[in-house]
Design a protein around this motif. Structure first.
Motif, PDB file in Angstrom:
ATOM      1  N   ALA A  82       0.833  -1.207   0.000  1.00  7.04           N
ATOM      2  CA  ALA A  82       0.000   0.000   0.000  1.00  7.04           C
ATOM      3  C   ALA A  82       0.865   1.253   0.000  1.00  7.04           C
ATOM      4  CB  ALA A  82      -0.944  -0.005   1.200  1.00  7.04           C
ATOM      5  N   ALA A  83       1.917   1.272   0.825  1.00 10.64           N
ATOM      6  CA  ALA A  83       2.800   2.447   0.885  1.00 10.64           C
ATOM      7  C   ALA A  83       3.446   2.700  -0.474  1.00 10.64           C
ATOM      8  CB  ALA A  83       3.863   2.249   1.961  1.00 10.64           C
ATOM      9  N   ARG A  84       3.908   1.642  -1.117  1.00 15.59           N
ATOM     10  CA  ARG A  84       4.529   1.762  -2.445  1.00 15.59           C
ATOM     11  C   ARG A  84       3.540   2.350  -3.455  1.00 15.59           C
ATOM     12  NH1 ARG A  84       8.788  -0.695  -4.270  1.00 15.59           N
ATOM     13  NH2 ARG A  84       8.786  -2.210  -2.579  1.00 15.59           N
ATOM     14  N   ALA A  85       2.332   1.808  -3.470  1.00 13.96           N
ATOM     15  CA  ALA A  85       1.317   2.280  -4.420  1.00 13.96           C
ATOM     16  C   ALA A  85       0.884   3.715  -4.116  1.00 13.96           C
ATOM     17  CB  ALA A  85       0.118   1.339  -4.402  1.00 13.96           C
ATOM     18  N   MET A  86       0.805   4.075  -2.838  1.00 16.07           N
ATOM     19  CA  MET A  86       0.447   5.450  -2.467  1.00 16.07           C
ATOM     20  C   MET A  86       1.503   6.439  -2.948  1.00 16.07           C
ATOM     21  SD  MET A  86      -0.970   4.774   1.405  1.00 16.07           S
ATOM     22  CE  MET A  86      -1.059   6.507   1.870  1.00 16.07           C
ATOM     23  N   ALA A  87       2.776   6.113  -2.725  1.00 17.75           N
ATOM     24  CA  ALA A  87       3.853   7.012  -3.149  1.00 17.75           C
ATOM     25  C   ALA A  87       3.892   7.140  -4.672  1.00 17.75           C
ATOM     26  CB  ALA A  87       5.191   6.512  -2.616  1.00 17.75           C
ATOM     27  N   THR A  88       3.754   6.012  -5.354  1.00 12.32           N
ATOM     28  CA  THR A  88       3.754   6.033  -6.813  1.00 12.32           C
ATOM     29  C   THR A  88       2.570   6.833  -7.340  1.00 12.32           C
ATOM     30  OG1 THR A  88       4.870   3.895  -6.881  1.00 12.32           O
ATOM     31  CG2 THR A  88       3.687   4.567  -8.875  1.00 12.32           C
ATOM     32  N   GLY A  89       1.399   6.622  -6.750  1.00 12.58           N
ATOM     33  CA  GLY A  89       0.208   7.352  -7.177  1.00 12.58           C
ATOM     34  C   GLY A  89       0.334   8.849  -6.954  1.00 12.58           C
ATOM     35  N   ALA A  90       0.891   9.257  -5.841  1.00 14.85           N
ATOM     36  CA  ALA A  90       1.068  10.692  -5.567  1.00 14.85           C
ATOM     37  C   ALA A  90       2.069  11.298  -6.549  1.00 14.85           C
ATOM     38  CB  ALA A  90       1.527  10.912  -4.128  1.00 14.85           C
ATOM     39  N   ARG A  91       3.148  10.582  -6.818  1.00  6.69           N
ATOM     40  CA  ARG A  91       4.153  11.105  -7.751  1.00  6.69           C
ATOM     41  C   ARG A  91       3.545  11.296  -9.141  1.00  6.69           C
ATOM     42  NH1 ARG A  91       8.640   9.001 -11.075  1.00  6.69           N
ATOM     43  NH2 ARG A  91      10.095  10.737 -11.225  1.00  6.69           N
ATOM     44  N   GLY A 118       1.466   0.865  16.197  1.00  5.73           N
ATOM     45  CA  GLY A 118       2.812   1.380  15.992  1.00  5.73           C
ATOM     46  C   GLY A 118       3.457   0.931  14.693  1.00  5.73           C
ATOM     47  N   LEU A 119       2.894  -0.104  14.043  1.00  5.12           N
ATOM     48  CA  LEU A 119       3.431  -0.559  12.764  1.00  5.12           C
ATOM     49  C   LEU A 119       3.187   0.517  11.709  1.00  5.12           C
ATOM     50  CD1 LEU A 119       4.712  -2.799  10.998  1.00  5.12           C
ATOM     51  CD2 LEU A 119       2.379  -3.635  10.601  1.00  5.12           C
ATOM     52  N   THR A 120       4.242   0.904  11.008  1.00  4.00           N
ATOM     53  CA  THR A 120       4.143   1.976  10.019  1.00  4.00           C
ATOM     54  C   THR A 120       5.047   1.667   8.837  1.00  4.00           C
ATOM     55  OG1 THR A 120       3.752   3.591  11.769  1.00  4.00           O
ATOM     56  CG2 THR A 120       4.446   4.469   9.652  1.00  4.00           C
ATOM     57  N   TYR A 121       4.542   1.981   7.647  1.00  5.29           N
ATOM     58  CA  TYR A 121       5.339   1.871   6.430  1.00  5.29           C
ATOM     59  C   TYR A 121       5.471   3.259   5.818  1.00  5.29           C
ATOM     60  CZ  TYR A 121       4.799  -3.162   6.695  1.00  5.29           C
ATOM     61  OH  TYR A 121       4.843  -4.472   7.113  1.00  5.29           O
ATOM     62  N   VAL A 122       6.697   3.595   5.447  1.00  7.51           N
ATOM     63  CA  VAL A 122       7.014   4.868   4.821  1.00  7.51           C
ATOM     64  C   VAL A 122       7.633   4.551   3.469  1.00  7.51           C
ATOM     65  CG1 VAL A 122       8.516   6.898   4.989  1.00  7.51           C
ATOM     66  CG2 VAL A 122       7.363   6.021   7.023  1.00  7.51           C
ATOM     67  N   ALA A 123       7.250   5.298   2.440  1.00 11.17           N
ATOM     68  CA  ALA A 123       7.795   5.074   1.102  1.00 11.17           C
ATOM     69  C   ALA A 123       8.087   6.404   0.426  1.00 11.17           C
ATOM     70  CB  ALA A 123       6.805   4.274   0.255  1.00 11.17           C
ATOM     71  N   VAL A 124       9.105   6.406  -0.422  1.00 10.99           N
ATOM     72  CA  VAL A 124       9.378   7.555  -1.285  1.00 10.99           C
ATOM     73  C   VAL A 124       9.566   7.032  -2.702  1.00 10.99           C
ATOM     74  CG1 VAL A 124      10.995   9.414  -1.886  1.00 10.99           C
ATOM     75  CG2 VAL A 124      10.349   9.050   0.498  1.00 10.99           C
ATOM     76  N   ALA A 125       8.786   7.606  -3.626  1.00 12.68           N
ATOM     77  CA  ALA A 125       8.906   7.294  -5.049  1.00 12.68           C
ATOM     78  C   ALA A 125       9.750   8.379  -5.702  1.00 12.68           C
ATOM     79  CB  ALA A 125       7.525   7.229  -5.696  1.00 12.68           C
ATOM     80  N   SER A 126      10.704   7.947  -6.519  1.00 12.13           N
ATOM     81  CA  SER A 126      11.587   8.868  -7.232  1.00 12.13           C
ATOM     82  C   SER A 126      11.833   8.303  -8.623  1.00 12.13           C
ATOM     83  CB  SER A 126      12.909   9.008  -6.471  1.00 12.13           C
ATOM     84  OG  SER A 126      13.721   7.857  -6.666  1.00 12.13           O
ATOM     85  N   PRO A 127      12.583   9.007  -9.451  1.00 11.42           N
ATOM     86  CA  PRO A 127      12.907   8.441 -10.771  1.00 11.42           C
ATOM     87  C   PRO A 127      13.666   7.118 -10.678  1.00 11.42           C
ATOM     88  CG  PRO A 127      13.410  10.774 -10.729  1.00 11.42           C
ATOM     89  CD  PRO A 127      13.072  10.384  -9.323  1.00 11.42           C
ATOM     90  N   GLY A 129      12.907   4.683  -8.588  1.00 13.20           N
ATOM     91  CA  GLY A 129      12.032   3.631  -8.082  1.00 13.20           C
ATOM     92  C   GLY A 129      11.415   4.032  -6.764  1.00 13.20           C
ATOM     93  N   VAL A 130      11.026   3.043  -5.972  1.00 12.78           N
ATOM     94  CA  VAL A 130      10.350   3.304  -4.703  1.00 12.78           C
ATOM     95  C   VAL A 130      11.114   2.620  -3.574  1.00 12.78           C
ATOM     96  CG1 VAL A 130       8.189   3.183  -3.412  1.00 12.78           C
ATOM     97  CG2 VAL A 130       8.128   3.369  -5.907  1.00 12.78           C
ATOM     98  N   ASP A 131      11.435   3.392  -2.562  1.00 13.87           N
ATOM     99  CA  ASP A 131      12.100   2.880  -1.364  1.00 13.87           C
ATOM    100  C   ASP A 131      11.042   2.795  -0.267  1.00 13.87           C
ATOM    101  OD1 ASP A 131      13.772   2.254   0.765  1.00 13.87           O
ATOM    102  OD2 ASP A 131      15.084   3.992   0.516  1.00 13.87           O
ATOM    103  N   VAL A 132      10.821   1.606   0.282  1.00 13.91           N
ATOM    104  CA  VAL A 132       9.829   1.403   1.336  1.00 13.91           C
ATOM    105  C   VAL A 132      10.546   0.947   2.595  1.00 13.91           C
ATOM    106  CG1 VAL A 132       7.749   0.160   2.052  1.00 13.91           C
ATOM    107  CG2 VAL A 132       8.104   0.685  -0.369  1.00 13.91           C
ATOM    108  N   ARG A 133      10.175   1.546   3.714  1.00  9.47           N
ATOM    109  CA  ARG A 133      10.776   1.161   4.995  1.00  9.47           C
ATOM    110  C   ARG A 133       9.689   0.864   6.024  1.00  9.47           C
ATOM    111  NH1 ARG A 133      16.039   4.958   4.992  1.00  9.47           N
ATOM    112  NH2 ARG A 133      16.693   4.400   2.879  1.00  9.47           N
ATOM    113  N   ARG A 134       9.953  -0.156   6.809  1.00  7.13           N
ATOM    114  CA  ARG A 134       9.017  -0.600   7.859  1.00  7.13           C
ATOM    115  C   ARG A 134       9.527  -0.098   9.205  1.00  7.13           C
ATOM    116  NH1 ARG A 134       8.372  -4.730  11.614  1.00  7.13           N
ATOM    117  NH2 ARG A 134       6.334  -5.745  11.634  1.00  7.13           N
ATOM    118  N   HIS A 135       8.610   0.423  10.004  1.00  2.88           N
ATOM    119  CA  HIS A 135       8.945   0.888  11.351  1.00  2.88           C
ATOM    120  C   HIS A 135       7.952   0.311  12.343  1.00  2.88           C
ATOM    121  CE1 HIS A 135      11.759   3.901   9.814  1.00  2.88           C
ATOM    122  NE2 HIS A 135      10.878   4.123   8.859  1.00  2.88           N
ATOM    123  N   ARG A 136       8.370   0.231  13.573  1.00  3.98           N
ATOM    124  CA  ARG A 136       7.478  -0.196  14.651  1.00  3.98           C
ATOM    125  C   ARG A 136       7.709   0.741  15.839  1.00  3.98           C
ATOM    126  NH1 ARG A 136       5.580  -4.795  17.655  1.00  3.98           N
ATOM    127  NH2 ARG A 136       4.071  -3.799  19.034  1.00  3.98           N
TER     128      ARG A 136
END
Length: 174
Positions: A82-91, A118-127, A129-136
């Motif tokens: 979901a985080a990956r798709a959200m970042a890609t969609g926003a970009r 507390g489970l959280t996924y953060v993603a950044v889409a750039s030229p 690709g997409v970097d996704v990181r998991r946090h707790r």
């Protein structure tokens, strides 16, 4: 406000983006606009920040950000997918160089054994690709939201810094 770590990170992001002509967009869920607020606390943010979508409901993630319903059904809204798709969609929707997304369970309720509070996924889409990181995170609702917003801004700074070192011609927009 200057001693707020969110604003300090937003200032760093702004410096990198303005000096290199990079644009940024956001897709926020569990932070409810906290990242956009931090960015816009810094005067001059309109020079690089295009906007954001607070997509709290799954229907908004689908309709406004293009998150596939099948991915939400299979993996849930709090997932790397979901985080990956959200970042890609926003970009794509904003035509930004960079777009960040955050989705998670801030608490105090809503967690499960497999997806705890507390489970959280953060993603950044750039030229690149997409970097996704998991946090707790292990705090209360407010501190979990704040930690998630910090994680978004840190990843944006890291990605912008890496991208800023490249010639503009190699930074194709969507």
């Amino acid at each position: 406000m200057a001693d707020d770590p969110l604003v300090a990170l937003a200032e760093r992001l702004q410096g990198i983006c303005l000096s290199r002509g990079l644009t940024v967009a956001l897709a926020e869920s569990c932070t409810g606009g906290l990242v956009a607020n931090a960015i816009t606390e810094v005067a001059g943010s309109s020079g690089y920040f295009l906007g954001g979508i607070v997509a709290y409901a799954d229907t908004v993630k689908e309709s406004q950000l293009g998150v596939p319903g099948g991915a939400l059904a299979a993996h849930g809204a709090v997932s790397a997918q979901a985080a990956r798709a959200m970042a890609t969609g926003a970009r794509e929707r904003f035509g930004a160089d960079l777009a960040a997304a955050v989705t998670g369970i801030a608490g105090p309720d809503g967690g499960t054994e497999s997806k705890p509070v507390g489970l959280t996924y953060v993603a950044v889409a750039s030229p690149d690709g997409v970097d996704v990181r998991r946090h707790r995170w292990s705090g209360d609702r407010g501190s979990n939201k704040h930690a998630s917003a910090v994680a978004v801004l840190e990843l944006l700074v890291e990605t912008a810094d890496a991208l800023a070192g490249r010639p503009a011609a190699t930074r194709a927009r969507p």
